[in-house]
Design a protein around this motif. Structure first.
Motif, PDB file in Angstrom:
ATOM      1  N   ASN A 112       0.818  -1.258   0.049  1.00 51.94           N
ATOM      2  CA  ASN A 112      -0.024  -0.016  -0.201  1.00 51.94           C
ATOM      3  C   ASN A 112       1.029   1.225   0.112  1.00 51.94           C
ATOM      4  N   HIS A 113       0.658   2.115  -0.865  1.00 50.97           N
ATOM      5  CA  HIS A 113       1.354   3.325  -1.125  1.00 50.97           C
ATOM      6  C   HIS A 113       1.235   4.293   0.266  1.00 50.97           C
ATOM      7  N   LEU A 114       0.084   4.157   0.955  1.00 50.12           N
ATOM      8  CA  LEU A 114       0.148   5.245   2.008  1.00 50.12           C
ATOM      9  C   LEU A 114       1.041   4.602   3.168  1.00 50.12           C
ATOM     10  N   ALA A 116       3.423   2.971   2.764  1.00 49.54           N
ATOM     11  CA  ALA A 116       5.067   3.054   2.349  1.00 49.54           C
ATOM     12  C   ALA A 116       5.415   4.622   2.759  1.00 49.54           C
ATOM     13  N   HIS A 117       4.548   5.548   2.787  1.00 58.50           N
ATOM     14  CA  HIS A 117       4.761   6.904   3.125  1.00 58.50           C
ATOM     15  C   HIS A 117       5.384   6.995   4.257  1.00 58.50           C
ATOM     16  N   ILE A 118       4.643   6.073   5.229  1.00 62.82           N
ATOM     17  CA  ILE A 118       5.115   5.913   6.704  1.00 62.82           C
ATOM     18  C   ILE A 118       6.505   5.331   6.866  1.00 62.82           C
ATOM     19  N   GLY A 140      -2.496  13.653  -3.674  1.00 66.15           N
ATOM     20  CA  GLY A 140      -3.477  12.596  -3.874  1.00 66.15           C
ATOM     21  C   GLY A 140      -4.130  12.263  -2.588  1.00 66.15           C
ATOM     22  N   HIS A 141      -3.611  12.419  -1.309  1.00 65.56           N
ATOM     23  CA  HIS A 141      -4.344  12.014  -0.063  1.00 65.56           C
ATOM     24  C   HIS A 141      -3.853  13.098   1.022  1.00 65.56           C
ATOM     25  N   SER A 142      -4.680  13.052   1.780  1.00 64.68           N
ATOM     26  CA  SER A 142      -4.671  13.996   3.123  1.00 64.68           C
ATOM     27  C   SER A 142      -5.320  12.857   4.050  1.00 64.68           C
ATOM     28  N   THR A 309       8.305  13.068  -0.802  1.00 60.80           N
ATOM     29  CA  THR A 309       7.283  12.846  -1.982  1.00 60.80           C
ATOM     30  C   THR A 309       7.403  11.271  -2.619  1.00 60.80           C
ATOM     31  N   ASP A 310       6.637  11.138  -3.599  1.00 55.76           N
ATOM     32  CA  ASP A 310       6.521   9.806  -3.981  1.00 55.76           C
ATOM     33  C   ASP A 310       7.955   9.261  -4.517  1.00 55.76           C
ATOM     34  N   ASN A 311       8.328   8.059  -4.228  1.00 54.92           N
ATOM     35  CA  ASN A 311       9.696   7.539  -4.599  1.00 54.92           C
ATOM     36  C   ASN A 311       9.678   6.150  -4.445  1.00 54.92           C
TER      37      ASN A 311
HETATM   38 ZN   LIG Z   1       1.934   9.480  -2.399  1.00 57.04          ZN
END
Ligand SMILES: [Zn+2]
Lengths: 351, 212
Positions: A112-114, A116-118, A140-142, A309-311
Motif C-alpha cells: 500500500n502506497h500510504l 509506504a509513506h510511513i 493525492g491524499h490528506s 514525495t513519491d519515490n
Molecule cells: Zn504519495
C-alpha cells in the motif's frame, strides 16, 4: 536472516521510482519524473504518466541497481505499490515487479502506497515506535492514519472529504499565477508574506463539524475563499499581494492539518506523530508541527523532503519491514487497485 | 532457443513458449484468455503456467518476443513492461513485433486486419498474402475509404462487420503467438541486440488535466 535487501517500485502517479534498501539503510533512490511534461497541462494527465512509466521502467531499475552496487539475484524481496493511485500508472509498476520476480525467483510484495509513506521514515529515523499517528499529505491524499503495526495493522482515522491538501496548493498557485506543482512555489512566496494578512477559513473545524468529521479535512471551501478574495480585490482595482495570500493560505492549511493530527494523537494516547507525503516537505507545516508537537509532549518525526514525495525508496522501506517481520509474499495474480483500502498494508495471502 | 512470447494488444491476454530451432518453430505451451480488463492479473501467472506445462524454468528462456501493438494502451503496456522486465531480469534480449502482423501474417489473398481500438475505432492494416501493405492505422470503421481488400479479420472486423463494406469473419481472430515468434525468429537466431520496446500508440494522449 541478515538485514533484508529489497527493491521497491513506485508508479502510482507521475514519478517512476525505484529504491533499494538493506534493512533501514537507503542504498539507491532512482527517480524518473514526468512532472515537466505534466506542468504543460497544469496537472497530472494519467495517459502521459503511464507512457512515461513504461519508457522509464527498465532504465530506472538498472540505475537503482547500479547505484546500490547490487544485482537482482542479491535481492530478498521486490516490493511494488499495488495501490492506491492512477490505475493505468499502477499497472506498469505492478506488471514490471511481477515479471522481475518471476524471472529471478525473488519473492514479490504488493504493498500500500500510504503505508509506504510511513515506512520511509525508518530510513532516516530508524524503527517507528508503535503505535504512531501518521499525517499523510500530498496531491493525492490528506489522511490521518493510526499505525498499530506497520507490518499489517493500520487504519484510517480521517481524510479529506474533497480536495487533497496538495491539490489545494496547486489550485491556489494557479489563482496566484504560480507554476505547477504549486507546493514549492507557494512555500517560497509565503516566506516573504504575512500569515495574518487574511484570515482564510479552516475547514471542518466548527463545533458541529468536529462531531461528525473530527479527523477529516476539507480544502475545497478554502480554495473557493481564496478565489473569491482575489476576485474582490481585483474588482476593487487593487493588485494582489501574492506573497501575503500565499502565506495566509498556507497558514490555514497547516493550521488545520497539524491541529487535527495532534488531536488524534492525544485522544488515542499515541506519543509519536509522523509526517509524510509531498506536502510534508512544506517548511511551514514542518515548523508548525514541530512547535505544536513539542507543546503537546509528542515526538514528531519526518524524513528529508526528497523522501516525503513519491519515490521507490518508500516502497522498498515498507518491503524490507515486511520481509523482516516475516510477512508472507504476495501471489502473482494480485491486481493493481486504484482505490486500495488503507487497512491493506500488503497483499500477502496469509496475514 | 526457448522463446517467451507475450501479446496484450487485444482483449486476449496471451503468453506462450515457442521453441525456435534452425528451421522450425514449435509451440511448447500457450495460455490465452479473453479478458480486456485482466491483463495485469493474468499475464504473469500465464507465463508461470506455461513454464510449468513445458517443464521448464525462467532460466531456460533465451529470448522474449513482445507484441508492441497497436492496441488499447493500458493493457498493451502491461504486456510490454512484462516482456521488458522479464528479459532484463534474466539478462536476455527482447524483440518487438507488430501485433497486427500476428493475425495478418496468417492470411491469404488481400485481407483487412482490424482490432478493437475502443471509442468506436479500429486499429487496422491491409495484408497481401500475409505481408503487410503500409503502416498500421487507427480510425472509424465506416471511414476507411477504398481498401482493396477481399475480407476483414480480427476482433475489430467481427465487432464492426456492419460498418465495413467487405465481408468480415464472424469469429474473432487474435495474434498468433507462433506467428509473432516467427516474425522475430531471424533476430532470435542471430542473437541480435536487445531492443527498446516502443508501443504503437497511433493516438496522442488526451490532454485534459486530471486529478493526481
Ligand atoms: Zn504519495
Amino acid at each position: 536472516m541478515s538485514e533484508p535487501l529489497v527493491m521497491g517500485i513506485e508508479t502510482s502517479c507521475d514519478e517512476t521510482g525505484v529504491g533499494i534498501v538493506r534493512g533501514t539503510e537507503l542504498l539507491a533512490d532512482a527517480i524518473a519524473s514526468s512532472v515537466e511534461e505534466q506542468a504543460r497541462f497544469g496537472g497530472v494527465v494519467p495517459e502521459v504518466a503511464s507512457r512515461a512509466h513504461l519508457e522509464a521502467m527498465v532504465p530506472t531499475v538498472q540505475r537503482a541497481l547500479d547505484d546500490a552496487g547490487v544485482t537482482l539475484e542479491d535481492l530478498d524481496g521486490i516490493a511494488v505499490t499495488a495501490g492506491p493511485g492512477l490505475a493505468g500508472a499502477l499497472m506498469v509498476g505492478v506488471g514490471a515487479a511481477k515479471s522481475y520476480s518471476l524471472a529471478t525467483g525473488v519473492p514479490l510484495y504488493g504493498v500500500n502506497h500510504l503505508s509506504a509513506h510511513i515506512a520511509v521514515d525508518t530510513l532516516e529515523n530508524g524503527p517507528i515506535p508503535e503505535p504512531a499517528i501518521g499525517l499523510l499529505v500530498s496531491g493525492g491524499h490528506s489522511t490521518i492514519m493510526m499505525v498499530e503495526d506497520l507490518a499489517g495493522k493500520v487504519h484510517q482515522l480521517g481524510a479529506s472529504i474533497d480536495d487533497a491538501a496538495g491539490e489545494a496548493f496547486d489550485k491556489v498557485a494557479r489563482l496566484l499565477g504560480l507554476p505547477f506543482p504549486g507546493g514549492p512555489y507557494i512555500d517560497k512566496a509565503a516566506e516573504e508574506g504575512d500569515r495574518g494578512y487574511v484570515e482564510f477559513p479552516r475547514g471542518l473545524s466548527a463545533a458541529k463539524d468536529m462531531e461528525r468529521h473530527r479527523y477529516d479535512f476539507s480544502f475545497s471551501g478554502l480554495k473557493t475563499a481564496v478565489a473569491r478574495w482575489i476576485e474582490m480585490e481585483k474588482r476593487a482595482g487593487k493588485s494582489i499581494p501574492v506573497n501575503h495570500v500565499a502565506a495566509a493560505f498556507q497558514e490555514a492549511v497547516c493550521d488545520v492539518l497539524t491541529r487535527k493530527a495532534i488531536l488524534a494523537a492525544k485522544e488515542h494516547g499515541v506519543e509519536t506523530l509522523l509526517l509524510g507525503g509531498g506536502v510534508a516537505a512544506n517548511s511551514r507545516l514542518r515548523a508548525m508541527a514541530t512547535e505544536r508537537a513539542e507543546d503537546a509532549g509528542l515526538t514528531l518525526r519526518f524524513p528529508r523532503p526528497k523522501l516525503c514525495t513519491d519515490n521507490g525508496a518508500m516502497v522498498a522501506a515498507l518491503g524490507s519491514h515486511l520481509v523482516a517481520a516475516g510477512v508472507a509474499p504476495s501471489e502473482m495474480h494480485f491486481p493493481a487497485n486504484s482505490s486500495m483500502d488503507v487497512t491493506i498494508v500488503s497483499l500477502a495471502d496469509a496475514l | 532457443m526457448l522463446t517467451l512470447v507475450v501479446d496484450t494488444a487485444t482483449s486476449a491476454v496471451q503468453a506462450a513458449l515457442v521453441e525456435i530451432e534452425d528451421d522450425e518453430l514449435f509451440l511448447s505451451a500457450f495460455r490465452r484468455e479473453i479478458d480486456s480488463r485482466g491483463h495485469v492479473e493474468r499475464l504473469t501467472p500465464f507465463i508461470e503456467e506455461c513454464l510449468a506445462d513445458a517443464g521448464r524454468t525462467s532460466a531456460d528462456v533465451g529470448a522474449v518476443v513482445a507484441g508492441v501493438g497497436p492496441g488499447p494502451f493500458t493493457g498493451l503496456r502491461v504486456g510490454m513492461v512484462t516482456a521488458a522486465a522479464f528479459a532484463d531480469g534474466r539478462g536476455i534480449p527482447v524483440y518487438g513485433v507488430c501485433s497486427l502482423d500476428g493475425i495478418g501474417g496468417n492470411t491469404r489473398g488481400r485481407a483487412l486486419v482490424a482490432t478493437d481500438a475502443r471509442r468506436k475505432e479500429i486499429y487496422w492494416a491491409v495484408y497481401e498474402n500475409g505481408a503487410r501493405v503500409g503502416e498500421p492505422q487507427v480510425g472509424k470503421p465506416a471511414e476507411l475509404g477504398e481498401l482493396d481488400a477481399d475480407y476483414a479479420i480480427g476482433e475489430g472486423a467481427s465487432k464492426y462487420a456492419d460498418e465495413l463494406r467487405i465481408p468480415a469473419e464472424a469469429v474473432a481472430a487474435y495474434p498468433d503467438p507462433v506467428k509473432l515468434a516467427e516474425l522475430a525468429a531471424g533476430r532470435v537466431r542471430s542473437g541480435a541486440p536487445t531492443e527498446k520496446l516502443t508501443p504503437l500508440y497511433l493516438r496522442r494522449p488526451d490532454a485534459q488535466a486530471a486529478k493526481p
